[in-house]
Design a protein around this motif. Structure first.
Motif, mmCIF file in Angstrom:
data_model
loop_
_atom_site.group_PDB
_atom_site.id
_atom_site.type_symbol
_atom_site.label_atom_id
_atom_site.label_comp_id
_atom_site.label_asym_id
_atom_site.label_seq_id
_atom_site.Cartn_x
_atom_site.Cartn_y
_atom_site.Cartn_z
ATOM 1 N N VAL A 135 -1.669 -7.882 3.235
ATOM 2 C CA VAL A 135 -1.580 -6.420 3.312
ATOM 3 C C VAL A 135 -1.216 -5.900 1.930
ATOM 4 O O VAL A 135 -0.186 -6.288 1.366
ATOM 5 C CB VAL A 135 -0.536 -5.970 4.346
ATOM 6 N N ALA A 136 -2.064 -5.062 1.371
ATOM 7 C CA ALA A 136 -1.813 -4.507 0.036
ATOM 8 C C ALA A 136 -0.917 -3.274 0.151
ATOM 9 O O ALA A 136 -1.084 -2.465 1.069
ATOM 10 C CB ALA A 136 -3.131 -4.136 -0.640
ATOM 11 N N PRO A 137 0.050 -3.104 -0.761
ATOM 12 C CA PRO A 137 0.977 -1.973 -0.658
ATOM 13 C C PRO A 137 0.358 -0.618 -0.988
ATOM 14 O O PRO A 137 0.795 0.401 -0.472
ATOM 15 C CB PRO A 137 2.078 -2.331 -1.664
ATOM 16 N N ARG A 138 -0.673 -0.616 -1.836
ATOM 17 C CA ARG A 138 -1.275 0.668 -2.236
ATOM 18 C C ARG A 138 -2.799 0.522 -2.225
ATOM 19 O O ARG A 138 -3.395 0.104 -3.208
ATOM 20 C CB ARG A 138 -0.787 1.103 -3.618
ATOM 21 N N VAL A 139 -3.379 0.878 -1.109
ATOM 22 C CA VAL A 139 -4.834 0.849 -0.963
ATOM 23 C C VAL A 139 -5.333 2.283 -0.938
ATOM 24 O O VAL A 139 -4.835 3.106 -0.174
ATOM 25 C CB VAL A 139 -5.243 0.131 0.340
ATOM 26 N N LYS A 140 -6.308 2.576 -1.784
ATOM 27 C CA LYS A 140 -6.845 3.940 -1.847
ATOM 28 C C LYS A 140 -8.039 4.078 -0.918
ATOM 29 O O LYS A 140 -9.043 3.398 -1.079
ATOM 30 C CB LYS A 140 -7.256 4.292 -3.273
ATOM 31 N N VAL A 141 -7.907 4.958 0.049
ATOM 32 C CA VAL A 141 -9.016 5.335 0.924
ATOM 33 C C VAL A 141 -9.001 6.850 0.989
ATOM 34 O O VAL A 141 -8.028 7.442 1.436
ATOM 35 C CB VAL A 141 -8.867 4.729 2.339
ATOM 36 N N GLY A 142 -10.077 7.475 0.523
ATOM 37 C CA GLY A 142 -10.071 8.934 0.470
ATOM 38 C C GLY A 142 -9.041 9.459 -0.508
ATOM 39 O O GLY A 142 -8.439 10.507 -0.288
ATOM 40 N N ARG A 143 -8.770 8.704 -1.567
ATOM 41 C CA ARG A 143 -7.823 9.071 -2.608
ATOM 42 C C ARG A 143 -6.385 9.142 -2.112
ATOM 43 O O ARG A 143 -5.533 9.754 -2.743
ATOM 44 C CB ARG A 143 -8.217 10.408 -3.263
ATOM 45 N N ILE A 144 -6.119 8.538 -0.963
ATOM 46 C CA ILE A 144 -4.766 8.502 -0.422
ATOM 47 C C ILE A 144 -4.273 7.061 -0.531
ATOM 48 O O ILE A 144 -4.767 6.180 0.180
ATOM 49 C CB ILE A 144 -4.731 8.967 1.039
ATOM 50 N N PRO A 145 -3.304 6.774 -1.428
ATOM 51 C CA PRO A 145 -2.827 5.399 -1.581
ATOM 52 C C PRO A 145 -1.693 5.089 -0.606
ATOM 53 O O PRO A 145 -0.661 5.758 -0.590
ATOM 54 C CB PRO A 145 -2.339 5.369 -3.035
ATOM 55 N N THR A 146 -1.864 4.086 0.212
ATOM 56 C CA THR A 146 -0.816 3.631 1.127
ATOM 57 C C THR A 146 -1.150 2.211 1.572
ATOM 58 O O THR A 146 -2.153 1.642 1.129
ATOM 59 C CB THR A 146 -0.687 4.573 2.339
ATOM 60 N N ARG A 147 -0.332 1.639 2.421
ATOM 61 C CA ARG A 147 -0.544 0.251 2.837
ATOM 62 C C ARG A 147 -1.872 0.092 3.574
ATOM 63 O O ARG A 147 -2.229 0.937 4.399
ATOM 64 C CB ARG A 147 0.598 -0.220 3.731
ATOM 65 N N GLY A 148 -2.560 -1.001 3.262
ATOM 66 C CA GLY A 148 -3.841 -1.226 3.901
ATOM 67 C C GLY A 148 -4.337 -2.646 3.673
ATOM 68 O O GLY A 148 -3.639 -3.482 3.094
ATOM 69 N N VAL A 149 -5.541 -2.879 4.132
ATOM 70 C CA VAL A 149 -6.170 -4.202 4.001
ATOM 71 C C VAL A 149 -7.493 -4.034 3.278
ATOM 72 O O VAL A 149 -8.265 -3.120 3.596
ATOM 73 C CB VAL A 149 -6.398 -4.838 5.387
ATOM 74 N N ARG A 150 -7.734 -4.894 2.306
ATOM 75 C CA ARG A 150 -8.984 -4.859 1.552
ATOM 76 C C ARG A 150 -9.959 -5.888 2.117
ATOM 77 O O ARG A 150 -9.573 -7.013 2.462
ATOM 78 C CB ARG A 150 -8.728 -5.147 0.080
ATOM 79 N N ALA A 151 -11.222 -5.501 2.176
ATOM 80 C CA ALA A 151 -12.253 -6.413 2.675
ATOM 81 C C ALA A 151 -12.349 -7.651 1.794
ATOM 82 O O ALA A 151 -12.564 -8.766 2.294
ATOM 83 C CB ALA A 151 -13.592 -5.684 2.745
ATOM 84 N N ALA A 152 -12.175 -7.478 0.486
ATOM 85 C CA ALA A 152 -12.256 -8.619 -0.428
ATOM 86 C C ALA A 152 -11.160 -9.644 -0.133
ATOM 87 O O ALA A 152 -11.386 -10.854 -0.237
ATOM 88 C CB ALA A 152 -12.146 -8.133 -1.875
ATOM 89 N N ASP A 153 -9.959 -9.164 0.235
ATOM 90 C CA ASP A 153 -8.873 -10.083 0.569
ATOM 91 C C ASP A 153 -9.182 -10.850 1.851
ATOM 92 O O ASP A 153 -8.880 -12.046 1.961
ATOM 93 C CB ASP A 153 -7.564 -9.311 0.730
ATOM 94 N N LEU A 154 -9.773 -10.161 2.821
ATOM 95 C CA LEU A 154 -10.160 -10.849 4.057
ATOM 96 C C LEU A 154 -11.206 -11.921 3.773
ATOM 97 O O LEU A 154 -11.131 -13.035 4.295
ATOM 98 C CB LEU A 154 -10.711 -9.841 5.068
ATOM 99 N N ASP A 155 -12.203 -11.561 2.948
ATOM 100 C CA ASP A 155 -13.258 -12.529 2.621
ATOM 101 C C ASP A 155 -12.696 -13.746 1.889
ATOM 102 O O ASP A 155 -13.170 -14.870 2.073
ATOM 103 C CB ASP A 155 -14.327 -11.859 1.757
ATOM 104 N N ARG A 156 -11.672 -13.495 1.060
ATOM 105 C CA ARG A 156 -11.112 -14.600 0.284
ATOM 106 C C ARG A 156 -10.262 -15.529 1.162
ATOM 107 O O ARG A 156 -10.303 -16.745 1.006
ATOM 108 C CB ARG A 156 -10.268 -14.038 -0.859
ATOM 109 N N HIS A 157 -9.490 -14.953 2.087
ATOM 110 C CA HIS A 157 -8.605 -15.760 2.919
ATOM 111 C C HIS A 157 -9.262 -16.234 4.221
ATOM 112 O O HIS A 157 -8.881 -17.269 4.766
ATOM 113 C CB HIS A 157 -7.343 -14.964 3.259
ATOM 114 N N PHE A 158 -10.232 -15.455 4.713
ATOM 115 C CA PHE A 158 -10.900 -15.802 5.964
ATOM 116 C C PHE A 158 -12.411 -15.657 5.781
ATOM 117 O O PHE A 158 -13.029 -14.736 6.321
ATOM 118 C CB PHE A 158 -10.422 -14.900 7.108
ATOM 119 N N PRO A 159 -13.017 -16.530 4.993
ATOM 120 C CA PRO A 159 -14.448 -16.392 4.687
ATOM 121 C C PRO A 159 -15.320 -16.609 5.916
ATOM 122 O O PRO A 159 -15.052 -17.478 6.738
ATOM 123 C CB PRO A 159 -14.703 -17.476 3.635
#
Length: 205
Positions: A167-191
């Motif tokens: 879980v990333a502490p500052r993920v920007k979606v719609g220019r709003i930075p808050t906790r979230g999950v990045r698709a790249a992190d999922l692909d890297r840990h759970f390919p």
């Protein structure tokens, strides 16, 4: 002695009422904040770039601001509306607090239902083709489908991290930075098959 006992019972009852209202209010606030954040973020256009992509969230934020200002002007013009709003909020908080006090018997589940694979599948479903998603949007999705009742964003974060999902502490979606999950992190840990490393990458590692 009886008088002291009656006084102690009365104090305990008042504390229970106050705690129930406080818990209900906190839950309502968290749900409202998560729902509004997800609603604003969902307006971002992934097929556009720059300010055009962010135009949807900006318009929704402007709408929320206009509604808040309208409510403020209405309360100034008719102060009794504040009492009405306070009463409605108190009633909703009381009912929500009652649901939190009632122990929920969780049905027996299999380990697969709580596995990381199930959580990753859910995240990919919410992500769709986007690069990232806020935890608040994931929580809203869960609660719309009758899961995660009473959870907060922090509860979801703890559960995801316990499953090894980053879980990333500052993920920007719609220019709003808050906790979230990045698709790249999922692909890297759970390919998946599409994102699994090539033989060359494996040999290089």
């Amino acid at each position: 002695m009886n008088r002291r006992l009656a006084l102690a019972v009365d104090v305990a009852a008042r504390h229970g009422i106050a705690q129930r209202l406080a818990d209900g209010s906190r839950t309502l606030y968290d749900r409202l904040t998560a729902a509004l954040t997800a609603w604003v973020a969902a307006a971002r256009r992934d097929d556009l770039t720059g300010w055009r992509a962010a135009l949807g969230p900006i318009l929704r934020l402007a709408l929320l601001g206009a509604l808040a200002y309208g409510a403020y002007r209405a309360a100034r013009a008719a102060p009794w509306l504040m009492w009405l709003a306070a009463g409605a909020w108190t009633l909703a908080a009381w009912r929500t607090g009652a649901r939190e006090e009632t122990p929920v018997e969780e049905p027996e589940t299999t380990p697969e239902e709580h596995s990381a694979e199930a959580a990753v599948a859910l995240l990919r479903e919410v992500l769709r083709d986007r690069p990232a998603v806020h935890l608040s949007e994931v929580l809203t999705h869960l609660q719309k489908h009758g899961q995660g009742e009473g959870w907060k964003v922090a509860d979801l974060r703890v559960r995801l991290e316990a499953l090894g999902i980053p879980v990333a502490p500052r993920v920007k979606v719609g220019r709003i930075p808050t906790r979230g999950v990045r698709a790249a992190d999922l692909d890297r840990h759970f390919p998946t098959r599409e994102t699994s490393p090539s033989p060359t990458d494996v040999d290089a590692a």
